[in-house]
Design an enzyme around this catalytic site. Structure first.
Site, PDB file in Angstrom:
ATOM      1  N   HIS A 167      -7.205 -10.889  -1.356  1.00  0.00           N
ATOM      2  CA  HIS A 167      -6.579 -10.488  -0.084  1.00  0.00           C
ATOM      3  C   HIS A 167      -7.407 -11.071   1.067  1.00  0.00           C
ATOM      4  CE1 HIS A 167      -4.403  -8.433   2.901  1.00  0.00           C
ATOM      5  NE2 HIS A 167      -4.386  -7.199   2.419  1.00  0.00           N
ATOM      6  N   THR A 195       0.846  -1.194   0.000  1.00  0.00           N
ATOM      7  CA  THR A 195       0.000   0.000   0.000  1.00  0.00           C
ATOM      8  C   THR A 195       0.881   1.243   0.000  1.00  0.00           C
ATOM      9  OG1 THR A 195      -1.889  -1.077   1.001  1.00  0.00           O
ATOM     10  CG2 THR A 195      -1.671   1.279   1.421  1.00  0.00           C
ATOM     11  N   TYR A 229      -8.549  -7.680   7.128  1.00  0.00           N
ATOM     12  CA  TYR A 229      -9.577  -7.058   6.297  1.00  0.00           C
ATOM     13  C   TYR A 229     -10.795  -7.975   6.203  1.00  0.00           C
ATOM     14  CZ  TYR A 229      -5.790  -3.843   5.795  1.00  0.00           C
ATOM     15  OH  TYR A 229      -4.784  -2.955   6.106  1.00  0.00           O
ATOM     16  N   ASN A 279      -4.391  -4.998  12.857  1.00  0.00           N
ATOM     17  CA  ASN A 279      -5.821  -4.671  12.784  1.00  0.00           C
ATOM     18  C   ASN A 279      -6.648  -5.427  13.830  1.00  0.00           C
ATOM     19  OD1 ASN A 279      -5.714  -2.674  10.781  1.00  0.00           O
ATOM     20  ND2 ASN A 279      -5.722  -4.188   9.132  1.00  0.00           N
ATOM     21  N   ASN A 309      -4.378 -10.008   6.971  1.00  0.00           N
ATOM     22  CA  ASN A 309      -4.136  -8.720   7.639  1.00  0.00           C
ATOM     23  C   ASN A 309      -5.359  -8.014   8.200  1.00  0.00           C
ATOM     24  OD1 ASN A 309      -1.528  -9.284   7.002  1.00  0.00           O
ATOM     25  ND2 ASN A 309      -1.380  -7.855   5.299  1.00  0.00           N
TER      26      ASN A 309
HETATM   27  C1  8OZ Z   1      -0.225  -1.005   5.512  1.00  0.00           C
HETATM   28  C2  8OZ Z   1      -0.967   0.148   5.459  1.00  0.00           C
HETATM   29  C3  8OZ Z   1      -2.192   0.132   4.852  1.00  0.00           C
HETATM   30  C4  8OZ Z   1      -2.699  -1.044   4.321  1.00  0.00           C
HETATM   31  C5  8OZ Z   1      -2.181  -4.790   4.375  1.00  0.00           C
HETATM   32  C6  8OZ Z   1      -3.241  -3.427   2.691  1.00  0.00           C
HETATM   33  O1  8OZ Z   1      -1.681  -4.844   5.497  1.00  0.00           O
HETATM   34  C7  8OZ Z   1      -2.479  -3.461   3.776  1.00  0.00           C
HETATM   35  C8  8OZ Z   1      -1.949  -2.206   4.375  1.00  0.00           C
HETATM   36  C9  8OZ Z   1      -0.712  -2.172   4.990  1.00  0.00           C
HETATM   37  O2  8OZ Z   1      -2.468  -5.804   3.740  1.00  0.00           O
END
Ligand code: 8OZ
Length: 366
Positions: free
Chosen positions: A177, A28, A182, A237, A180
């Protein structure tokens, strides 16, 4: 050692023959133009890195609702498809291969980034700890709205359309994806999924959305041009599960019959404080397909991991930010440019397209 496989050995990935096993990890960088559209600056950045065996693009939202950070690119509008087409054409002209990473952030967003200022969506109304990145700086995360059962087919349809758009934009494949923290990871893990319908509760129920998304995306691309990224040991996260080993072992077992292009694992090493050690070494005997491993690799560790057969390709993130010619530098065991964290996210050319390649007499023209 009988194996001679190293970072510079060729490898088959789905239908493609890649010249090396060096993957540019999804990164990112928050440098899309207005409308979340890829533009000339991004074309230059990806072109500079086209000697990677495979580029996986930065995470790219499948829908306006899937967005969670400023200036990340999308793949849901005609302008975005046209912008990405410039990127894929430039990378292909240099002989490279490039997969688009399909992303829905779920709760890792903020009303100021959502259509009509709506609440972000998630499996359950549970806020992450910490702050959201917005166009007006960091703001506390809000409690997301739980997706209704009736809305879930629409999410899957957004993935399907985004996969179709990626095909039209000229990519070689897509990576879902699932890592992480999401949306798809939020459905998998039980600290974010408290649902009591067919998408919550048991491990098969929590895995359902991921498998339905993979079915939709492979329906567009064929399984051999679709990868999946998972982070079984990650706590980024605010993620957590009561039994990560059982959960992710089940998930990976379900992938075996699909025949995907690859499974891309984030190593526990990438986490500050990994609660478990579920990386490529653990999944290698479980997963029957091609494995990409990512997370804090240097040249020696990468070559050891490949020679041991623990992974088939190695993805580099931070090293790729600072070394556009990483393939050539690793081939010569040359010195690497140091990366500058201050320019990772957002801004322009500085810290993006201005890292120098090696002197041309060492690597040929660059
Ligand atoms: C760092 C900052 C913002 C997004 C991920 C898409 O961790 C990210 C991400 C990483 O997969």
């Amino acid at each position: 050692m009988s194996s001679k496989i190293n970072l510079h050995s060729s490898v088959k990935l789905g239908p493609y023959e890649l010249p090396n096993r060096i993957v540019m990890a999804p990164l990112t960088r928050n440098r899309a133009a207005v409308g979340n559209v890829p533009h000339d600056l991004n074309v230059t950045y990806y072109s500079q890195r086209a000697s990677a065996g495979l580029i996986v693009t930065e995470a790219t939202q499948i829908s306006p609702q899937g967005m969670g950070y400023p200036a990340t690119p999308g793949i849901h509008s005609a302008e975005q498809v046209a912008g990405w087409r410039m990127v894929t054409e430039a990378v292909h002209a240099l002989g490279g291969h490039i997969f688009l990473q399909l992303w829905h952030v779920g709760r890792i967003s903020h009303p100021s980034l959502q259509p009509d200022g709506a609440l972000p969506v998630a499996p359950s109304p549970i806020a992450p700890a910490g702050m959201a990145s917005t166009y007006s700086g960091e703001q506390p995360f809000v409690t997301p709205r739980a997706l209704t059962l009736e809305e879930i087919p629409g999410i899957i349809e957004d993935y399907r359309k985004a996969a179709q758009n990626a095909l039209e934009a000229g990519f070689d494949g897509v990576e879902v994806h699932g890592a992480n923290g999401y949306l798809l990871d939020q459905f998998l893990q039980d600290n974010t999924n408290h649902r009591t319908d067919a998408y919550g509760g048991s491990i098969p129920n929590r895995t359902r959305l991921l498998l339905e998304v993979l079915a939709a995306v492979t329906g567009v691309w064929g399984a051999d041009r679709v990868g999946l990224r998972l982070s079984p040991s990650g706590t980024f996260n605010s993620m957590g599960d009561s039994n990560r080993q059982e959960l992710f072992t089940y998930v990976v077992e379900q992938l075996n019959p699909l025949g995907l292009a690859y499974l891309h694992l984030v190593e526990p090493r990438a986490d500050m404080n990994p609660p478990v050690q579920l990386g490529a070494a653990y999944f290698r005997p479980i997963y029957q397909g091609t494995l990409i491993s990512a997370g804090g690799y240097d040249r020696d560790l990468a070559n050891q991991t490949l020679a041991a057969g623990e992974a088939d390709l190695i993805a580099f993130g931070r090293l790729y930010i600072a070394n556009p010619d990483l393939v050539e530098r690793l081939a010569h065991n040359a010195e690497l440019n140091p990366y500058d964290r201050n320019t990772f996210y957002g801004g322009g050319e500085q810290g993006y397209t201005d890292y120098p390649a090696l002197d041309s007499q060492l690597v040929g023209s660059n």
